[in-house]
Design a protein around this motif. Sequence first.
Motif, short mmCIF file in Angstrom:
data_model
loop_
_atom_site.label_atom_id
_atom_site.label_comp_id
_atom_site.label_asym_id
_atom_site.label_seq_id
_atom_site.Cartn_x
_atom_site.Cartn_y
_atom_site.Cartn_z
N ARG A 221 0.88 -1.23 0.05
CA ARG A 221 0.13 -0.05 -0.12
C ARG A 221 1.01 1.18 -0.10
NH1 ARG A 221 -2.82 -1.03 3.85
NH2 ARG A 221 -4.44 -2.09 3.19
N ILE A 222 1.90 1.33 0.99
CA ILE A 222 2.94 2.39 0.72
C ILE A 222 3.70 2.64 -0.40
CG2 ILE A 222 4.89 3.28 2.08
CD1 ILE A 222 3.94 1.99 4.56
N HIS A 223 4.05 1.40 -0.92
CA HIS A 223 5.02 1.54 -2.32
C HIS A 223 3.92 2.17 -3.35
CE1 HIS A 223 8.61 -0.24 -1.88
NE2 HIS A 223 8.23 -1.43 -1.27
N THR A 224 2.61 1.76 -3.44
CA THR A 224 1.62 2.00 -4.51
C THR A 224 1.16 3.48 -4.45
OG1 THR A 224 0.75 -0.25 -4.45
CG2 THR A 224 -0.78 1.74 -5.46
N PHE A 225 1.09 4.01 -3.18
CA PHE A 225 0.54 5.52 -3.14
C PHE A 225 1.87 6.43 -3.13
CE2 PHE A 225 0.34 9.20 -0.31
CZ PHE A 225 -1.12 9.64 -0.60
N LEU A 226 2.91 6.03 -2.87
CA LEU A 226 4.09 7.00 -2.76
C LEU A 226 4.78 7.11 -4.32
CD1 LEU A 226 6.48 6.36 0.07
CD2 LEU A 226 4.69 7.93 -0.29
N GLN A 227 4.54 5.83 -5.24
CA GLN A 227 4.78 5.93 -6.43
C GLN A 227 3.72 6.71 -7.30
OE1 GLN A 227 4.95 1.77 -7.80
NE2 GLN A 227 6.98 1.60 -6.84
N ALA A 228 2.22 6.43 -7.19
CA ALA A 228 1.31 7.59 -7.68
C ALA A 228 1.62 8.92 -7.09
CB ALA A 228 -0.03 6.86 -7.03
N LEU A 229 1.97 9.15 -6.09
CA LEU A 229 2.16 10.57 -5.73
C LEU A 229 3.23 11.38 -6.32
CD1 LEU A 229 1.48 13.06 -3.80
CD2 LEU A 229 2.91 12.07 -2.07
N ALA A 230 4.25 10.43 -6.80
CA ALA A 230 5.39 10.88 -7.44
C ALA A 230 5.28 11.09 -8.89
CB ALA A 230 6.55 10.00 -7.41
N ALA A 231 4.36 10.33 -9.35
CA ALA A 231 3.94 10.28 -10.74
C ALA A 231 2.82 11.57 -10.85
CB ALA A 231 3.33 8.92 -11.42
#
Length: 234
Positions: A221-231
């Motif tokens: 969940r953390i990986h997915t959210f931070l990647q989406a935030l960066a993108a």
Amino acid sequence: MFRSWSVRISLFAVLLLVLGPLLAVVGLVPGQQALLVFASAALVGLAGIVAGIVSAVRRKVAPGMVAVALGTLALLAVLTPAFAGGGKPPINDISTDLQDVPVFTHARTLPENAGRELGYPEEFKSVVRMYYTDLKSLKLAEPPDAVFARAVELARTQPGWTVTHVDAQGHTLEGFAETRIFRFRDDFVVRVRPEEGGGSRVDMRSKSRVGRGDLGANAARIHTFLQALAASRR
């Protein structure tokens, strides 16, 4: 065919597969109890497989093979998710910052968290460092206000997420994520701070409310959210 006791056993296993998630979705039983119903399908399925083999040996080949097939289906349906999370450590609280772990403040006021310990277990830190080496803080060039605004907007659009508290001054947001099948809820907190030298640093923590292990769900969940935030940078 359906008069065969071996087929009936395996059919009951398949019924448990459906009944467990259904009980959770309609809210008749808590997620943990519904999961036990679902997991019991594996034992019943195994019994169906054995019964099917016995039936086949007794020359009732057709019902025996049906029982084996249905029992195998139930067994695999339960075991496959467990093996998919194999190798994940038996912890259920993950953070990108282990030196200054994001704190749950609003979550402590929720009735469902009454009596729960929301401090970060010291023994989890070495486990996270060992198993989640790629889990790091997200560093962005934008100022904290802009990053935090995007984080709040993104969190509110995540499937199954509910944002329960936004602290614009402290640049933290809290909420919970609910799983689709068993409706388990995991609390999360996102924190944005100024990065030394300019820009922002985003940290996130995600913690399951039940169980000890999470099969890697919180880290994912953390990986997915931070990647989406960066993108999502405009």
